[in-house]
Write a protein that holds these residues in place. Sequence first.
Motif, PDB file in Angstrom:
ATOM      1  N   CYS A   5       0.865  -1.170   0.000  1.00 47.88           N
ATOM      2  CA  CYS A   5       0.000   0.000   0.000  1.00 47.88           C
ATOM      3  C   CYS A   5       0.910   1.231   0.000  1.00 47.88           C
ATOM      4  CB  CYS A   5      -0.922   0.009   1.212  1.00 47.88           C
ATOM      5  SG  CYS A   5      -1.848   1.551   1.343  1.00 47.88           S
ATOM      6  N   CYS A   8       0.453   3.449   3.158  1.00 52.37           N
ATOM      7  CA  CYS A   8       0.961   2.846   4.401  1.00 52.37           C
ATOM      8  C   CYS A   8       2.490   2.837   4.414  1.00 52.37           C
ATOM      9  CB  CYS A   8       0.424   1.433   4.570  1.00 52.37           C
ATOM     10  SG  CYS A   8      -1.300   1.372   5.105  1.00 52.37           S
ATOM     11  N   HIS A  48      -4.815   2.413   7.792  1.00 52.60           N
ATOM     12  CA  HIS A  48      -5.292   1.782   6.562  1.00 52.60           C
ATOM     13  C   HIS A  48      -6.752   1.359   6.683  1.00 52.60           C
ATOM     14  CE1 HIS A  48      -4.822  -0.150   2.634  1.00 52.60           C
ATOM     15  NE2 HIS A  48      -5.798  -0.898   3.098  1.00 52.60           N
ATOM     16  N   HIS A  94      -6.672   2.959  -0.269  1.00 54.29           N
ATOM     17  CA  HIS A  94      -6.419   3.427   1.094  1.00 54.29           C
ATOM     18  C   HIS A  94      -7.077   4.795   1.153  1.00 54.29           C
ATOM     19  CE1 HIS A  94      -3.337   4.215   4.527  1.00 54.29           C
ATOM     20  NE2 HIS A  94      -4.084   5.309   4.418  1.00 54.29           N
TER      21      HIS A  94
HETATM   22 ZN   LIG Z   1      -2.709   1.616   3.386  1.00 53.94          ZN
END
Ligand SMILES: [Zn+2]
Length: 140
Positions: A5, A8, A48, A94
Amino acid sequence: MLMHCGFCEAIGDLSRFGTLIHEDDHCAVALHPDSSVAGHTMIIWKRHVENVAGLDSDELAHFSRVHRETERVLLRETGRERAMLLKLGIQVPHLHLHIYPVAATASRADVMAAIEGTVREERPPEFLERCRESLTASLS
Ligand SMILES: [Zn+2]
């Protein structure tokens, strides 16, 4: 979090997604580098979750407050009347919300061009600093 991600992986360095005009423990607000409209901004939630539906009530209250204050600052600093919102999550699933401040006279084609990033608008001098100062004042 997902294995890959982008948000993240960038927590702590969210400035790679744009120039930060606000950051707190829960979210960051970044002027988008494409400047398709001068006020194109993203609110990036740090934890997230894919959707607003994933926020608890306190998180939602914070997200909503940051959203409102960001819109107020962007509309004032760009002199525009309408905030267009976009939340997709196709490339990065996200939670992040795009805000495009546009004139009340903007057509659907104008708005779609901004979303597609096929247009570019110069940011006025001191725009970044004024947005950052205003947002800091209203969120502190
Ligand atoms: Zn994320």
